[in-house]
Design a protein around this motif. Structure first.
Motif, mmCIF file in Angstrom:
data_model
loop_
_atom_site.group_PDB
_atom_site.id
_atom_site.type_symbol
_atom_site.label_atom_id
_atom_site.label_comp_id
_atom_site.label_asym_id
_atom_site.label_seq_id
_atom_site.Cartn_x
_atom_site.Cartn_y
_atom_site.Cartn_z
ATOM 1 N N TRP A 27 0.872 -1.218 -0.261
ATOM 2 C CA TRP A 27 0.004 0.048 -0.184
ATOM 3 C C TRP A 27 1.300 0.672 0.353
ATOM 4 C CZ3 TRP A 27 -0.410 3.695 4.038
ATOM 5 C CH2 TRP A 27 0.254 3.469 5.116
ATOM 6 N N SER A 127 -4.671 4.483 -1.293
ATOM 7 C CA SER A 127 -4.451 3.105 -1.042
ATOM 8 C C SER A 127 -4.547 1.880 -0.122
ATOM 9 C CB SER A 127 -3.071 3.341 -1.143
ATOM 10 O OG SER A 127 -1.931 2.549 -1.533
ATOM 11 N N ASN A 130 -8.197 1.443 0.152
ATOM 12 C CA ASN A 130 -8.114 0.134 -0.905
ATOM 13 C C ASN A 130 -8.268 -1.423 -0.620
ATOM 14 O OD1 ASN A 130 -9.725 1.802 -2.151
ATOM 15 N ND2 ASN A 130 -8.267 2.129 -4.239
ATOM 16 N N ALA A 135 -9.696 -4.105 -2.005
ATOM 17 C CA ALA A 135 -9.238 -3.784 -3.686
ATOM 18 C C ALA A 135 -7.809 -3.030 -3.877
ATOM 19 C CB ALA A 135 -10.629 -1.971 -3.224
#
Length: 146
Positions: A27, A127, A130, A135
């Protein structure tokens, strides 16, 4: 005022804490050098080293920046992050948890504030959110500068 934001996640608190720390490459940046007391994260020619804070718990922990060399346009001091601290707080919420990040020392008084706030909006607010929710995340993927 320090940068602070909160994101919702479907991950339970213990899983969110694990994913924040264990999945930095997924991430934040694909270039992470881990060591027993912390890690160094790299972006292009820039790097930031963090030490894990003492006395953390799975729902409240911190990382202190011990070394920074961040190359940014219009920022004369590449060491501005040195001595700042990332404070993570994770709270249970319906169906998962909320994660709050406070970057102590990232205030409008330092030159990189606007650039770094936009960075956290991307890496934390988008980020990581998600990633925690299953995601696709958007970590920094740049290769080392020549």
């Amino acid at each position: 005022m320090d940068y602070t934001a909160t994101i919702p996640t479907s991950a339970p608190p213990d899983r969110a804490a694990q994913m924040i720390t264990d999945d930095l490459e997924r991430w934040w940046s694909t270039r992470v050098d881990r060591h027993p007391d912390g890690f160094t994260i790299r972006f292009n020619r820039s790097h930031v080293t963090f030490a894990y804070g003492p006395g953390g718990t799975p729902d409240h922990f911190s990382w202190t920046c011990t070394d920074a060399h961040m190359i940014m346009d219009d920022v004369d001091d590449p060491t501005e992050w040195t001595g700042t601290r990332l404070v993570w707080q994770i709270a249970p919420a319906n169906g998962g948890s909320t994660v709050t990040l406070t970057h102590e020392g990232l205030t409008p008084q330092i030159a990189c504030f606007d650039i770094c706030r936009r960075g956290w909006q991307h890496f934390f607010e988008a980020s990581l959110r998600n990633h925690l929710n299953g995601a696709p995340a958007m970590p920094e993927t740049s290769a080392p500068a020549a």
